[in-house]
Each structure stands twice: as structure tokens, then as C-alpha cells.
Motif scaffolding. Structure first.
Motif, PDB file in Angstrom:
ATOM      1  N   ASP A 277     -24.051 -61.882 -54.816  1.00  0.00           N
ATOM      2  CA  ASP A 277     -25.085 -62.628 -55.524  1.00  0.00           C
ATOM      3  C   ASP A 277     -25.409 -63.904 -54.762  1.00  0.00           C
TER       4      ASP A 277
ATOM      5  N   PRO B 205     -19.805 -54.935 -50.433  1.00  0.00           N
ATOM      6  CA  PRO B 205     -19.984 -55.323 -51.844  1.00  0.00           C
ATOM      7  C   PRO B 205     -21.288 -56.065 -52.043  1.00  0.00           C
ATOM      8  N   ASP B 206     -21.811 -55.980 -53.260  1.00  0.00           N
ATOM      9  CA  ASP B 206     -23.007 -56.753 -53.592  1.00  0.00           C
ATOM     10  C   ASP B 206     -22.631 -58.221 -53.647  1.00  0.00           C
TER      11      ASP B 206
ATOM     12  N   GLN C 156     -18.758 -49.179 -48.143  1.00  0.00           N
ATOM     13  CA  GLN C 156     -19.928 -49.884 -48.631  1.00  0.00           C
ATOM     14  C   GLN C 156     -19.621 -51.369 -48.718  1.00  0.00           C
TER      15      GLN C 156
END
Length: 135
Positions: A134, A131-132, A129
Motif C-alpha cells: 500500500d 506482496p501487495d 509473487q
């Protein structure tokens, strides 16, 4: 043009072939085998992905088989091996991510119709996955 009405066949010979391949690979864990010879490099790359991601139930669960596309003397081949449920090392995980990126870029250049969303999906399907981030 005339159409022919007939009953839908009950099974796929391709499905049976993949089950046979998976069974043979499971019988010799860790050993690489030349399993398919598709007509084009893009098809070989796609089939290697199908095996790794267990898109066919014969190779389930995802991650229990490794597969790679190679061109040998002009012949497009798929190599695969059964690895079972062993957890890959960090180095193996990095190598897998880089392979997925390289194969997706190659497919995008050679075949077309593949974009960054496909790369993200393939990484996620392989258990990587993103990473998120911002903004």
C-alpha cells in the motif's frame, strides 16, 4: 537478393533435443547433469531459466526441474536436475529468489534489455509473487 520458397519443416531438432534431455534427467531424479554448452553466458542464463520455468513443454510443469548457468574454464554451461513435485523448504525458496535476482542482475549488466519488470515476471513465474504494498 533472391529468396527461396520451400515448405516449412515439420519439427524442430532443438525440441527433440530438449525432450531427450528432460527424459534423461527424469530417469535420474535429484542428480545434476551438464546439459547444454551455449556460446555466451547470457544464453546459458536464459536457457537455465527456460528449463526452470518450463518455457518448453519438455520441462513441464514449471518447478519440476532445477537449472543453473555456470562458467567453467571459460566454457558457458547449463546444469539441470529433475526434482519432481517435491515442495521446496523455506531455505530452498529463499535461495531460489536470490538466484533469480542475481541472474537477472547479471543478465541486465552483461546482456542488457532486462529491467525490473523482467525480474518481477521471473519471480512470479517461479511461484514467488511479490506482496501487495500500500502506498
Amino acid at each position: 537478393m533472391t529468396v527461396t520458397f520451400e515448405a516449412l519443416p515439420t519439427s524442430s531438432s532443438a525440441r527433440g533435443a530438449h525432450q531427450a534431455i528432460a527424459t534423461q534427467l527424469r530417469a535420474r531424479p535429484g542428480q545434476w547433469a551438464h546439459v547444454l554448452t551455449p556460446p555466451a553466458s547470457g544464453t546459458a542464463t536464459s536457457m537455465a531459466y527456460v528449463i526452470r520455468a518450463a518455457k518448453l513443454t519438455a520441462y513441464a510443469p514449471a518447478g519440476t526441474f532445477e537449472a543453473h548457468a555456470r562458467t567453467v574454464n571459460g566454457e558457458h554451461r547449463v546444469y539441470a536436475r529433475y526434482v519432481g513435485d517435491q515442495a521446496p523448504s523455506p531455505e530452498e525458496q529463499l535461495a531460489e529468489v536470490l538466484r533469480i535476482v542475481a541472474e537477472t542482475v547479471t543478465e541486465a549488466n552483461d546482456v542488457g534489455g532486462v529491467d525490473i519488470n523482467d525480474l518481477v515476471t521471473r519471480l512470479a513465474q517461479a511461484g514467488h509473487q511479490l506482496p501487495d504494498v500500500d502506498s
